[in-house]
Design a protein around this motif. Structure first.
Motif, PDB file in Angstrom:
ATOM      1  N   ILE A 155       0.832  -1.196   0.000  1.00 54.21           N
ATOM      2  CA  ILE A 155       0.000   0.000   0.000  1.00 54.21           C
ATOM      3  C   ILE A 155       0.871   1.254   0.000  1.00 54.21           C
ATOM      4  N   PHE A 156       1.993   1.222   0.737  1.00 56.84           N
ATOM      5  CA  PHE A 156       2.926   2.350   0.728  1.00 56.84           C
ATOM      6  C   PHE A 156       3.526   2.553  -0.659  1.00 56.84           C
ATOM      7  N   ILE A 157       3.926   1.475  -1.329  1.00 61.74           N
ATOM      8  CA  ILE A 157       4.461   1.574  -2.689  1.00 61.74           C
ATOM      9  C   ILE A 157       3.410   2.171  -3.618  1.00 61.74           C
ATOM     10  N   PHE A 158       2.177   1.724  -3.476  1.00 62.53           N
ATOM     11  CA  PHE A 158       1.086   2.235  -4.296  1.00 62.53           C
ATOM     12  C   PHE A 158       0.892   3.731  -4.071  1.00 62.53           C
ATOM     13  N   ALA A 159       0.825   4.149  -2.815  1.00 66.66           N
ATOM     14  CA  ALA A 159       0.606   5.563  -2.509  1.00 66.66           C
ATOM     15  C   ALA A 159       1.791   6.415  -2.961  1.00 66.66           C
ATOM     16  N   PHE A 160       2.992   5.909  -2.779  1.00 65.10           N
ATOM     17  CA  PHE A 160       4.182   6.657  -3.178  1.00 65.10           C
ATOM     18  C   PHE A 160       4.249   6.834  -4.692  1.00 65.10           C
ATOM     19  N   SER A 161       3.878   5.813  -5.439  1.00 63.34           N
ATOM     20  CA  SER A 161       3.925   5.932  -6.895  1.00 63.34           C
ATOM     21  C   SER A 161       2.780   6.788  -7.431  1.00 63.34           C
ATOM     22  N   VAL A 162       1.657   6.837  -6.724  1.00 63.29           N
ATOM     23  CA  VAL A 162       0.559   7.709  -7.141  1.00 63.29           C
ATOM     24  C   VAL A 162       0.948   9.168  -6.948  1.00 63.29           C
ATOM     25  N   ILE A 163       1.604   9.471  -5.840  1.00 62.09           N
ATOM     26  CA  ILE A 163       2.015  10.844  -5.553  1.00 62.09           C
ATOM     27  C   ILE A 163       3.115  11.295  -6.511  1.00 62.09           C
ATOM     28  N   SER A 164       4.051  10.406  -6.790  1.00 60.23           N
ATOM     29  CA  SER A 164       5.176  10.767  -7.641  1.00 60.23           C
ATOM     30  C   SER A 164       4.812  10.600  -9.109  1.00 60.23           C
ATOM     31  N   ALA A 165       5.378  11.446  -9.928  1.00 60.25           N
ATOM     32  CA  ALA A 165       5.123  11.349 -11.367  1.00 60.25           C
ATOM     33  C   ALA A 165       6.414  11.135 -12.142  1.00 60.25           C
ATOM     34  N   GLU A 166       7.473  10.775 -11.451  1.00 58.46           N
ATOM     35  CA  GLU A 166       8.745  10.537 -12.115  1.00 58.46           C
ATOM     36  C   GLU A 166       8.826   9.088 -12.584  1.00 58.46           C
ATOM     37  N   PRO A 167       9.318   8.869 -13.789  1.00 54.70           N
ATOM     38  CA  PRO A 167       9.396   7.497 -14.312  1.00 54.70           C
ATOM     39  C   PRO A 167      10.316   6.580 -13.504  1.00 54.70           C
ATOM     40  N   ILE A 168      11.420   7.102 -12.988  1.00 52.97           N
ATOM     41  CA  ILE A 168      12.344   6.248 -12.235  1.00 52.97           C
ATOM     42  C   ILE A 168      11.714   5.794 -10.921  1.00 52.97           C
ATOM     43  N   THR A 169      10.939   6.649 -10.276  1.00 57.75           N
ATOM     44  CA  THR A 169      10.270   6.281  -9.031  1.00 57.75           C
ATOM     45  C   THR A 169       9.220   5.205  -9.275  1.00 57.75           C
ATOM     46  N   ILE A 170       8.482   5.345 -10.339  1.00 56.56           N
ATOM     47  CA  ILE A 170       7.469   4.343 -10.671  1.00 56.56           C
ATOM     48  C   ILE A 170       8.132   3.022 -11.055  1.00 56.56           C
ATOM     49  N   PHE A 171       9.247   3.093 -11.774  1.00 53.98           N
ATOM     50  CA  PHE A 171       9.971   1.875 -12.143  1.00 53.98           C
ATOM     51  C   PHE A 171      10.517   1.170 -10.900  1.00 53.98           C
ATOM     52  N   ILE A 172      11.069   1.927  -9.962  1.00 54.63           N
ATOM     53  CA  ILE A 172      11.561   1.333  -8.717  1.00 54.63           C
ATOM     54  C   ILE A 172      10.404   0.723  -7.928  1.00 54.63           C
TER      55      ILE A 172
END
Length: 100
Positions: free
Chosen positions: A21-38
């Motif tokens: 759930i933390f990964i999900f929330a963090f990737s929703v907030i962030s819009a950077e491709p590297i963050t979503i890839f990680i």
């Protein structure tokens, strides 16, 4: 002794579910491709231990006679939640790479 083993398994289960759930929330907030890839890489790394813990919960509940609707509900809804998070991360990764 058996109850402490069940508590440990449930603690691992809830910890991994909170991590997803933390990964999900963090990737929703962030819009950077590297963050979503990680985030999607971490999701796939921790996916197999999560399903192994679900298997341990089912085996433990069946062997100890805890075959209640609570365990069935927790297992089925947590699988749905993790599948939803995985699909969302994949779609978000494609969207960010195509439209950024």
């Amino acid at each position: 002794m058996y109850m402490s083993e069940l508590n440990l398994i449930l603690f691992e289960f809830y910890s991994l579910l909170a991590f997803f759930i933390f990964i999900f929330a963090f990737s929703v907030i962030s819009a950077e491709p590297i963050t979503i890839f990680i985030s999607i890489v971490l999701f796939f790394i921790f996916l197999m231990p999560f399903f192994q813990i679900l298997n341990e919960i089912e085996v433990f509940a069946f062997s100890e006679g805890f075959e209640t609707i609570f365990f069935k509900t927790v297992v089925s809804y947590s699988k749905l939640l993790v599948v939803f998070i995985g699909i969302f991360l994949f779609i978000e990764l494609i969207y960010v790479f195509l439209f950024s």
